[in-house]
Design a protein around this motif. Structure first.
Motif, PDB file in Angstrom:
ATOM      1  N   VAL A  61       1.213  16.441  -0.873  1.00  0.00           N
ATOM      2  CA  VAL A  61       1.318  15.663   0.671  1.00  0.00           C
ATOM      3  C   VAL A  61      -0.286  15.184   1.504  1.00  0.00           C
ATOM      4  CG1 VAL A  61       2.995  16.744   1.028  1.00  0.00           C
ATOM      5  CG2 VAL A  61       1.239  18.113   1.962  1.00  0.00           C
ATOM      6  N   ASP A  62      -0.228  14.412   2.236  1.00  0.00           N
ATOM      7  CA  ASP A  62      -1.397  13.356   2.398  1.00  0.00           C
ATOM      8  C   ASP A  62      -1.790  14.489   4.132  1.00  0.00           C
ATOM      9  OD1 ASP A  62      -1.713  11.605   1.001  1.00  0.00           O
ATOM     10  OD2 ASP A  62      -0.086  10.902   1.202  1.00  0.00           O
ATOM     11  N   TYR A  63      -1.334  14.741   4.368  1.00  0.00           N
ATOM     12  CA  TYR A  63      -0.811  16.340   5.700  1.00  0.00           C
ATOM     13  C   TYR A  63       0.401  16.699   6.012  1.00  0.00           C
ATOM     14  CZ  TYR A  63       1.918  11.945   8.847  1.00  0.00           C
ATOM     15  OH  TYR A  63       2.486  11.134   9.088  1.00  0.00           O
ATOM     16  N   ILE A  64       0.102  17.339   7.182  1.00  0.00           N
ATOM     17  CA  ILE A  64       1.454  17.607   7.533  1.00  0.00           C
ATOM     18  C   ILE A  64       2.075  17.278   8.608  1.00  0.00           C
ATOM     19  CG2 ILE A  64       2.097  20.333   8.591  1.00  0.00           C
ATOM     20  CD1 ILE A  64       2.049  20.271   4.863  1.00  0.00           C
ATOM     21  N   ALA A  65       2.660  17.071   9.226  1.00  0.00           N
ATOM     22  CA  ALA A  65       3.372  17.179  10.096  1.00  0.00           C
ATOM     23  C   ALA A  65       4.218  18.399  11.110  1.00  0.00           C
ATOM     24  CB  ALA A  65       4.395  15.745  10.220  1.00  0.00           C
ATOM     25  N   GLY A  66       3.383  18.902  11.672  1.00  0.00           N
ATOM     26  CA  GLY A  66       4.302  19.845  12.724  1.00  0.00           C
ATOM     27  C   GLY A  66       4.909  19.209  13.882  1.00  0.00           C
ATOM     28  N   GLU A 116       0.848  -0.890  -0.013  1.00  0.00           N
ATOM     29  CA  GLU A 116       0.170  -0.160   0.210  1.00  0.00           C
ATOM     30  C   GLU A 116       0.325   1.787  -0.250  1.00  0.00           C
ATOM     31  OE1 GLU A 116      -3.646   2.084   2.453  1.00  0.00           O
ATOM     32  OE2 GLU A 116      -2.344   0.420   3.209  1.00  0.00           O
ATOM     33  N   GLU A 117       0.253   2.618  -0.674  1.00  0.00           N
ATOM     34  CA  GLU A 117       1.346   3.288  -1.342  1.00  0.00           C
ATOM     35  C   GLU A 117       1.331   3.836   0.228  1.00  0.00           C
ATOM     36  OE1 GLU A 117       1.946   7.684  -3.527  1.00  0.00           O
ATOM     37  OE2 GLU A 117       0.663   5.990  -4.280  1.00  0.00           O
ATOM     38  N   ALA A 118       2.874   4.218   0.454  1.00  0.00           N
ATOM     39  CA  ALA A 118       2.971   4.908   1.866  1.00  0.00           C
ATOM     40  C   ALA A 118       2.037   6.552   1.845  1.00  0.00           C
ATOM     41  CB  ALA A 118       4.540   5.279   1.954  1.00  0.00           C
ATOM     42  N   LEU A 119       1.594   7.199   3.057  1.00  0.00           N
ATOM     43  CA  LEU A 119       1.756   8.773   2.712  1.00  0.00           C
ATOM     44  C   LEU A 119       2.773   9.071   3.028  1.00  0.00           C
ATOM     45  CD1 LEU A 119      -0.718   7.706   5.919  1.00  0.00           C
ATOM     46  CD2 LEU A 119      -1.313   8.371   2.869  1.00  0.00           C
ATOM     47  N   VAL A 120       2.776  10.722   2.335  1.00  0.00           N
ATOM     48  CA  VAL A 120       3.666  11.438   2.451  1.00  0.00           C
ATOM     49  C   VAL A 120       3.211  12.922   3.440  1.00  0.00           C
ATOM     50  CG1 VAL A 120       4.724  13.323   1.148  1.00  0.00           C
ATOM     51  CG2 VAL A 120       4.526  10.861   0.436  1.00  0.00           C
ATOM     52  N   ALA A 121       3.982  12.909   4.039  1.00  0.00           N
ATOM     53  CA  ALA A 121       3.650  14.393   4.872  1.00  0.00           C
ATOM     54  C   ALA A 121       4.501  15.303   4.872  1.00  0.00           C
ATOM     55  CB  ALA A 121       3.930  13.889   6.904  1.00  0.00           C
ATOM     56  N   GLY A 122       3.676  16.397   5.014  1.00  0.00           N
ATOM     57  CA  GLY A 122       5.453  18.007   4.774  1.00  0.00           C
ATOM     58  C   GLY A 122       5.436  18.291   6.171  1.00  0.00           C
ATOM     59  N   ASN A 123       6.266  18.731   6.036  1.00  0.00           N
ATOM     60  CA  ASN A 123       6.769  18.970   7.883  1.00  0.00           C
ATOM     61  C   ASN A 123       7.263  20.624   7.732  1.00  0.00           C
ATOM     62  OD1 ASN A 123       9.462  18.690   9.511  1.00  0.00           O
ATOM     63  ND2 ASN A 123       8.107  17.671  10.091  1.00  0.00           N
ATOM     64  N   ILE A 124       6.726  21.104   8.933  1.00  0.00           N
ATOM     65  CA  ILE A 124       7.368  22.359   9.777  1.00  0.00           C
ATOM     66  C   ILE A 124       7.166  22.271  11.265  1.00  0.00           C
ATOM     67  CG2 ILE A 124       5.928  23.823   7.916  1.00  0.00           C
ATOM     68  CD1 ILE A 124       3.426  23.429  10.329  1.00  0.00           C
ATOM     69  N   SER A 125       8.222  22.965  11.423  1.00  0.00           N
ATOM     70  CA  SER A 125       8.744  22.428  13.036  1.00  0.00           C
ATOM     71  C   SER A 125       9.150  23.968  13.184  1.00  0.00           C
ATOM     72  CB  SER A 125      10.078  22.533  12.797  1.00  0.00           C
ATOM     73  OG  SER A 125      11.181  22.364  12.151  1.00  0.00           O
ATOM     74  N   ASN A 126       9.338  24.346  14.972  1.00  0.00           N
ATOM     75  CA  ASN A 126      10.143  24.853  15.485  1.00  0.00           C
ATOM     76  C   ASN A 126      11.077  25.729  14.763  1.00  0.00           C
ATOM     77  OD1 ASN A 126      11.853  22.328  16.060  1.00  0.00           O
ATOM     78  ND2 ASN A 126      12.754  24.060  17.442  1.00  0.00           N
ATOM     79  N   THR A 127      10.886  27.145  14.857  1.00  0.00           N
ATOM     80  CA  THR A 127      10.894  28.335  14.149  1.00  0.00           C
ATOM     81  C   THR A 127      12.422  29.182  14.697  1.00  0.00           C
ATOM     82  OG1 THR A 127       9.706  30.521  14.615  1.00  0.00           O
ATOM     83  CG2 THR A 127       9.098  28.606  13.304  1.00  0.00           C
ATOM     84  N   ASN A 128      12.163  28.337  16.075  1.00  0.00           N
ATOM     85  CA  ASN A 128      13.743  29.251  17.373  1.00  0.00           C
ATOM     86  C   ASN A 128      13.624  30.395  17.061  1.00  0.00           C
ATOM     87  OD1 ASN A 128      14.584  26.616  17.630  1.00  0.00           O
ATOM     88  ND2 ASN A 128      15.966  26.582  15.954  1.00  0.00           N
ATOM     89  N   ILE A 129      13.007  31.520  16.275  1.00  0.00           N
ATOM     90  CA  ILE A 129      12.182  32.813  16.537  1.00  0.00           C
ATOM     91  C   ILE A 129      11.516  32.952  17.536  1.00  0.00           C
ATOM     92  CG2 ILE A 129      14.038  33.775  14.151  1.00  0.00           C
ATOM     93  CD1 ILE A 129      11.725  34.083  12.948  1.00  0.00           C
TER      94      ILE A 129
END
Length: 350
Positions: A146-151, A105-118
């Motif tokens: 993408v399928d969803y976003i991982a923050g 089954e095709e894997a999900l693809v997640a976009g990624n954002i994270s802490n900016t440190n500012i």
């Protein structure tokens, strides 16, 4: 098989999520510790694809695009803001290529954002700057499909909430995980379970914790989150032996080290002796699942073997489970009757 969404997979059972690309790339020699910017997506795309693939075949249901720290502030620091959009798009496209290779089954693809440190809770301009940074990255994620976003790794609640707001504006599902430092509260004063409750109320599909803490010092907070929220809980600890005295890996000591380290602590490049083994990781995965965690994985320091151990511990079989340990044929420790008896007799002396 039709590719299920993240929500569908969570409804069906446990979702395995491999993070930790940052440390893995540094370990392989393709990323600079300290700056920790994922230029590998442009400079060595085949290496990044190989890491994506290794974790996916070890059981990860998700290929998270390696854009952690690929935001405007980090690119400014290293003087490469012109690489920002190409890097983000390349990381997502490579993730999609690998996800499509999954044999069942095709894997999900997640976009990624994270802490900016500012982010500064006392500075409104910093908040708007953070919002703009998230908006442009999420925009590229949406355009690339993408399928969803991982923050992830937010240590300020309000920064996580801004991230969630921008994800929702883009019409995407969100998995938001918090990084809890040694003060045991988020840096703007929120208890982590309170933060997760608010994030859930504002539309996050998954809330929980990632990074900074190993299983031992993350699990108690996961249980608090479980008692505070109704939805899906995410847990992606680091695979290091943090403890009550040293709850994060930032100040984790190594009493057996005989040399002078270049930094005051073992973080980030001298943590090797402080790993949990894969069997300890598997035991934690069982505990996390039994406490109601559905979105399970590891963060910085993860290896494919560890992800495979989690996959198997929660009752699944990875594509590469065919390579899981089997000591029956080992010349010293095996039990096969065709093995040399004198070797088996010697095992306690070896």
């Amino acid at each position: 098989m039709v590719k299920r969404s993240l929500k569908q997979r969570l409804e069906d059972g446990t979702v395995i999520v491999a993070e930790g690309y940052l440390f893995e790339m540094e370990r392989r020699g393709y990323l600079q510790a300290g700056t920790f910017v994922p230029e590998v997506a442009l400079e060595n795309p085949e290496v990044l694809k190989a890491v994506y693939r290794d974790f996916m075949l070890a059981g990860s249901d998700v290929v998270i695009a390696f854009t952690y720290n690929a935001h405007r502030e980090k690119m400014r620091i290293i003087g490469k803001e012109d690489m920002l959009e190409p890097l983000n798009r390349a990381a997502i496209r490579l993730a999609k290529e690998v996800a499509a290779e999954h044999p069942t089954e095709e894997a999900l693809v997640a976009g990624n954002i994270s802490n900016t440190n500012i982010f500064d809770p006392e500075n409104e301009e910093s908040k708007e700057q953070v919002r703009r940074m998230f908006a442009e990255m999420i925009g590229w994620c949406r355009e690339e499909g993408v399928d969803y976003i991982a923050g992830e790794t937010f240590y300020y609640h309000e920064e996580a909430l801004i991230a969630l707001e921008e994800i929702k504006k883009a019409g995407l599902q969100a998995a938001i995980t918090m990084g809890l430092m040694g003060e045991n509260v988020l840096r703007d004063g929120y208890e982590v379970e309170e933060s997760c409750r608010i994030l859930e109320e504002n539309g996050a599909l998954v809330t929980g914790m990632n990074c900074f803490r190993g299983p031992k010092t993350m699990q108690p907070y996961l249980e608090k989150i479980r008692s505070s929220v109704n939805g899906y809980i995410g847990a992606l600890p680091i695979p290091y032996r943090t403890n009550e005295e040293h709850p994060t890996f930032f100040n984790l000591p190594d009493g057996g080290c005989s040399c002078t380290l270049p930094t005051e602590t073992t973080f980030p490049t001298a943590l090797d002796p402080l790993y949990h083994n894969r069997y300890e990781i598997a035991e934690w995965a069982k505990e996390a699942k039994s406490s109601g965690v559905r979105y399970i994985g590891l963060c910085c320091g993860a290896s494919p073997a560890m992800i495979r151990s989690i996959t198997e511990a929660v009752g699944y079989e990875a594509v590469n489970s065919k390579y899981s340990p089997d000591m029956r044929k080992h010349f010293l420790f095996g039990e096969d009757e065709t093995l040399q008896q004198h070797n088996k007799d010697y095992r306690g002396k070896a």
